[in-house]
Design a protein around this motif. Structure first.
Motif, PDB file in Angstrom:
ATOM      1  N   LEU A   1      54.928  42.329  43.167  1.00  0.00           N
ATOM      2  CA  LEU A   1      53.473  42.168  42.576  1.00  0.00           C
ATOM      3  C   LEU A   1      52.789  43.392  42.339  1.00  0.00           C
ATOM      4  CD1 LEU A   1      51.193  40.449  41.871  1.00  0.00           C
ATOM      5  CD2 LEU A   1      50.708  40.058  44.342  1.00  0.00           C
ATOM      6  N   THR A   2      52.969  44.301  43.247  1.00  0.00           N
ATOM      7  CA  THR A   2      52.184  45.497  43.176  1.00  0.00           C
ATOM      8  C   THR A   2      52.789  46.247  41.936  1.00  0.00           C
ATOM      9  OG1 THR A   2      52.610  45.935  45.356  1.00  0.00           O
ATOM     10  CG2 THR A   2      52.059  48.036  44.105  1.00  0.00           C
ATOM     11  N   LEU A   3      54.078  46.324  41.410  1.00  0.00           N
ATOM     12  CA  LEU A   3      54.500  46.671  40.262  1.00  0.00           C
ATOM     13  C   LEU A   3      53.818  45.818  38.884  1.00  0.00           C
ATOM     14  CD1 LEU A   3      58.239  47.432  40.388  1.00  0.00           C
ATOM     15  CD2 LEU A   3      56.343  48.834  40.729  1.00  0.00           C
TER      16      LEU A   3
ATOM     17  N   THR B   1      44.682  40.594  48.162  1.00  0.00           N
ATOM     18  CA  THR B   1      44.549  41.835  48.735  1.00  0.00           C
ATOM     19  C   THR B   1      45.016  43.168  48.050  1.00  0.00           C
ATOM     20  OG1 THR B   1      46.089  41.644  50.389  1.00  0.00           O
ATOM     21  CG2 THR B   1      44.013  40.954  51.081  1.00  0.00           C
ATOM     22  N   VAL B   2      46.301  42.709  47.254  1.00  0.00           N
ATOM     23  CA  VAL B   2      47.017  43.847  46.612  1.00  0.00           C
ATOM     24  C   VAL B   2      45.803  44.193  45.489  1.00  0.00           C
ATOM     25  CG1 VAL B   2      49.069  44.211  45.073  1.00  0.00           C
ATOM     26  CG2 VAL B   2      49.197  42.621  47.201  1.00  0.00           C
ATOM     27  N   ALA B   3      44.928  43.647  45.050  1.00  0.00           N
ATOM     28  CA  ALA B   3      44.330  44.091  44.077  1.00  0.00           C
ATOM     29  C   ALA B   3      43.253  45.328  44.556  1.00  0.00           C
ATOM     30  CB  ALA B   3      43.382  42.989  43.356  1.00  0.00           C
ATOM     31  N   ALA B   4      43.083  45.261  45.749  1.00  0.00           N
ATOM     32  CA  ALA B   4      42.228  46.364  46.522  1.00  0.00           C
ATOM     33  C   ALA B   4      42.665  47.660  46.240  1.00  0.00           C
ATOM     34  CB  ALA B   4      42.017  46.111  48.023  1.00  0.00           C
ATOM     35  N   GLY B   5      43.993  47.909  46.086  1.00  0.00           N
ATOM     36  CA  GLY B   5      44.614  49.153  45.454  1.00  0.00           C
ATOM     37  C   GLY B   5      44.321  49.637  44.114  1.00  0.00           C
ATOM     38  N   PHE B   6      43.622  48.721  43.440  1.00  0.00           N
ATOM     39  CA  PHE B   6      43.354  48.981  41.887  1.00  0.00           C
ATOM     40  C   PHE B   6      41.893  48.951  41.643  1.00  0.00           C
ATOM     41  CE2 PHE B   6      47.665  47.518  42.546  1.00  0.00           C
ATOM     42  CZ  PHE B   6      48.359  48.337  42.020  1.00  0.00           C
ATOM     43  N   ALA B   7      40.915  49.291  42.433  1.00  0.00           N
ATOM     44  CA  ALA B   7      39.595  49.520  42.406  1.00  0.00           C
ATOM     45  C   ALA B   7      38.855  48.006  42.233  1.00  0.00           C
ATOM     46  CB  ALA B   7      39.201  50.463  41.458  1.00  0.00           C
ATOM     47  N   VAL B   8      39.582  47.035  42.659  1.00  0.00           N
ATOM     48  CA  VAL B   8      38.931  45.709  42.571  1.00  0.00           C
ATOM     49  C   VAL B   8      38.543  45.306  43.916  1.00  0.00           C
ATOM     50  CG1 VAL B   8      39.353  43.292  42.190  1.00  0.00           C
ATOM     51  CG2 VAL B   8      40.474  44.812  40.791  1.00  0.00           C
TER      52      VAL B   8
ATOM     53  N   VAL C   1      39.270  41.572  35.550  1.00  0.00           N
ATOM     54  CA  VAL C   1      40.231  40.673  34.616  1.00  0.00           C
ATOM     55  C   VAL C   1      41.461  41.027  34.688  1.00  0.00           C
ATOM     56  CG1 VAL C   1      40.434  39.856  32.304  1.00  0.00           C
ATOM     57  CG2 VAL C   1      37.954  40.311  33.268  1.00  0.00           C
ATOM     58  N   LEU C   2      42.008  42.051  34.686  1.00  0.00           N
ATOM     59  CA  LEU C   2      43.262  42.372  34.593  1.00  0.00           C
ATOM     60  C   LEU C   2      44.031  42.082  35.919  1.00  0.00           C
ATOM     61  CD1 LEU C   2      43.054  46.094  32.958  1.00  0.00           C
ATOM     62  CD2 LEU C   2      43.984  43.943  31.990  1.00  0.00           C
ATOM     63  N   ALA C   3      43.454  42.131  37.190  1.00  0.00           N
ATOM     64  CA  ALA C   3      44.016  41.678  38.490  1.00  0.00           C
ATOM     65  C   ALA C   3      44.103  40.136  38.447  1.00  0.00           C
ATOM     66  CB  ALA C   3      43.082  42.244  39.203  1.00  0.00           C
ATOM     67  N   ILE C   4      43.266  39.492  37.725  1.00  0.00           N
ATOM     68  CA  ILE C   4      43.151  38.001  37.774  1.00  0.00           C
ATOM     69  C   ILE C   4      44.644  37.508  36.882  1.00  0.00           C
ATOM     70  CG2 ILE C   4      42.200  36.003  36.846  1.00  0.00           C
ATOM     71  CD1 ILE C   4      39.384  37.328  37.628  1.00  0.00           C
ATOM     72  N   TRP C   5      44.835  38.331  35.655  1.00  0.00           N
ATOM     73  CA  TRP C   5      45.785  37.874  34.825  1.00  0.00           C
ATOM     74  C   TRP C   5      47.252  38.319  35.512  1.00  0.00           C
ATOM     75  CZ3 TRP C   5      46.388  34.705  31.139  1.00  0.00           C
ATOM     76  CH2 TRP C   5      45.172  34.361  30.259  1.00  0.00           C
ATOM     77  N   ALA C   6      47.094  39.323  36.345  1.00  0.00           N
ATOM     78  CA  ALA C   6      48.401  39.826  37.111  1.00  0.00           C
ATOM     79  C   ALA C   6      48.724  38.965  38.291  1.00  0.00           C
ATOM     80  CB  ALA C   6      48.213  41.327  37.763  1.00  0.00           C
ATOM     81  N   LEU C   7      47.735  38.430  38.878  1.00  0.00           N
ATOM     82  CA  LEU C   7      48.025  37.403  39.889  1.00  0.00           C
ATOM     83  C   LEU C   7      48.314  36.282  39.230  1.00  0.00           C
ATOM     84  CD1 LEU C   7      44.835  38.226  42.264  1.00  0.00           C
ATOM     85  CD2 LEU C   7      47.457  38.419  42.933  1.00  0.00           C
ATOM     86  N   GLY C   8      47.712  35.745  38.202  1.00  0.00           N
ATOM     87  CA  GLY C   8      48.058  34.316  37.658  1.00  0.00           C
ATOM     88  C   GLY C   8      49.552  34.282  37.157  1.00  0.00           C
ATOM     89  N   ILE C   9      49.744  35.370  36.075  1.00  0.00           N
ATOM     90  CA  ILE C   9      51.189  35.406  35.764  1.00  0.00           C
ATOM     91  C   ILE C   9      52.191  35.345  36.655  1.00  0.00           C
ATOM     92  CG2 ILE C   9      52.636  36.779  34.425  1.00  0.00           C
ATOM     93  CD1 ILE C   9      50.194  37.416  32.530  1.00  0.00           C
TER      94      ILE C   9
ATOM     95  N   LEU D   1      39.186  36.076  42.543  1.00  0.00           N
ATOM     96  CA  LEU D   1      40.713  36.454  42.250  1.00  0.00           C
ATOM     97  C   LEU D   1      41.515  35.012  42.432  1.00  0.00           C
ATOM     98  CD1 LEU D   1      40.984  39.914  43.686  1.00  0.00           C
ATOM     99  CD2 LEU D   1      41.211  39.476  41.327  1.00  0.00           C
ATOM    100  N   PHE D   2      41.044  34.627  43.415  1.00  0.00           N
ATOM    101  CA  PHE D   2      42.075  33.443  44.201  1.00  0.00           C
ATOM    102  C   PHE D   2      41.576  32.217  43.166  1.00  0.00           C
ATOM    103  CE2 PHE D   2      41.940  29.211  46.085  1.00  0.00           C
ATOM    104  CZ  PHE D   2      43.234  29.170  46.693  1.00  0.00           C
TER     105      PHE D   2
END
Length: 215
Positions: free
Chosen positions: A63-65, A158-165, A86-94, A21-22
């Motif tokens: 970021l959660t939204l 760590t926010v991605a943990a709430g989305f099954a990552v 992949v979706l979490a990676i794009w969310a963090l990147g954007i 993710l990082f």
């Protein structure tokens, strides 16, 4: 130590998820952030407007939204089964790209305007001025704030943990199901993040020393 030695695969998987993710999110943020940062200082009004709207819209959204949008809205637009990693990676990147863009913009503002004007007088295009004259000088001043952005990105994984990552953010729940002490788990996770932040700080010192010698 028994939490580490008894469940090495679980801890390695969580650490690997955090690192993916990082680094992947950071790569997207860096590339997109440089582009948007250049748009923010572009002489083209449309580019400046688009860059400003993007930065202010995304940066002022929690970021959660952003994660919710990528986890529940984007899959509706994509065929097949969504890959939440992949979706979490794009969310963090954007999301992080907005902070990278503002850091780049502040660094560009430290470069004397006369240098850019002289380069344009020689016939260089805006892209050549940015890549050959402005950004190399701006990089020296943006290293500390840029590293702060990436440290924040590391913690935001760590926010991605709430989305099954799977990452270090949700290993506490895994350990709780196995009957392990949650306080001990949290302390190990804290130690892992502290060590990774120290590593980033070490990289920052190396880069600062390198640029200082270059001057």
């Amino acid at each position: 130590m028994n939490q580490i030695t008894d469940y090495p695969d679980l801890w390695l998987g969580a650490l690997w998820g955090t690192l993916v993710l990082f680094f992947a999110g950071g790569a997207i943020a860096l590339v997109l952030g440089v582009v948007v940062g250049a748009m923010r200082v572009s002489p083209v009004p449309v580019a400046r407007t688009v860059g400003a709207v993007y930065v202010n819209w995304i940066r002022n959204t929690p970021l959660t939204l952003v994660m919710f949008f990528f986890a529940f809205c984007v899959p509706l637009l994509l065929p097949g089964r969504a890959n939440f990693l992949v979706l979490a990676i794009w969310a963090l990147g954007i999301y992080t790209a907005t902070y990278v863009a503002e850091t780049i913009r502040s660094g560009v503002n430290t470069v004397p305007v006369g240098q850019a004007e002289a380069a344009r007088a020689l016939g260089l295009t805006f892209g050549q001025v940015m890549s050959l004259i402005v950004l190399p000088q701006a990089a020296r001043s943006v290293i500390p704030p840029m590293m702060s952005v990436f440290i924040a990105l590391l913690k935001n994984t760590t926010v991605a943990a709430g989305f099954a990552v799977v990452n270090l953010g949700n290993i506490r729940a895994e350990m709780s199901e196995k009957g392990e002490n949650q306080l001990v788990t949290i302390l190990w996770v804290m130690l892992a993040f502290v060590l990774m932040v120290f590593l980033l700080a070490w990289v920052q010192r190396i880069l600062e020393r390198k640029w200082r010698i270059a001057r």
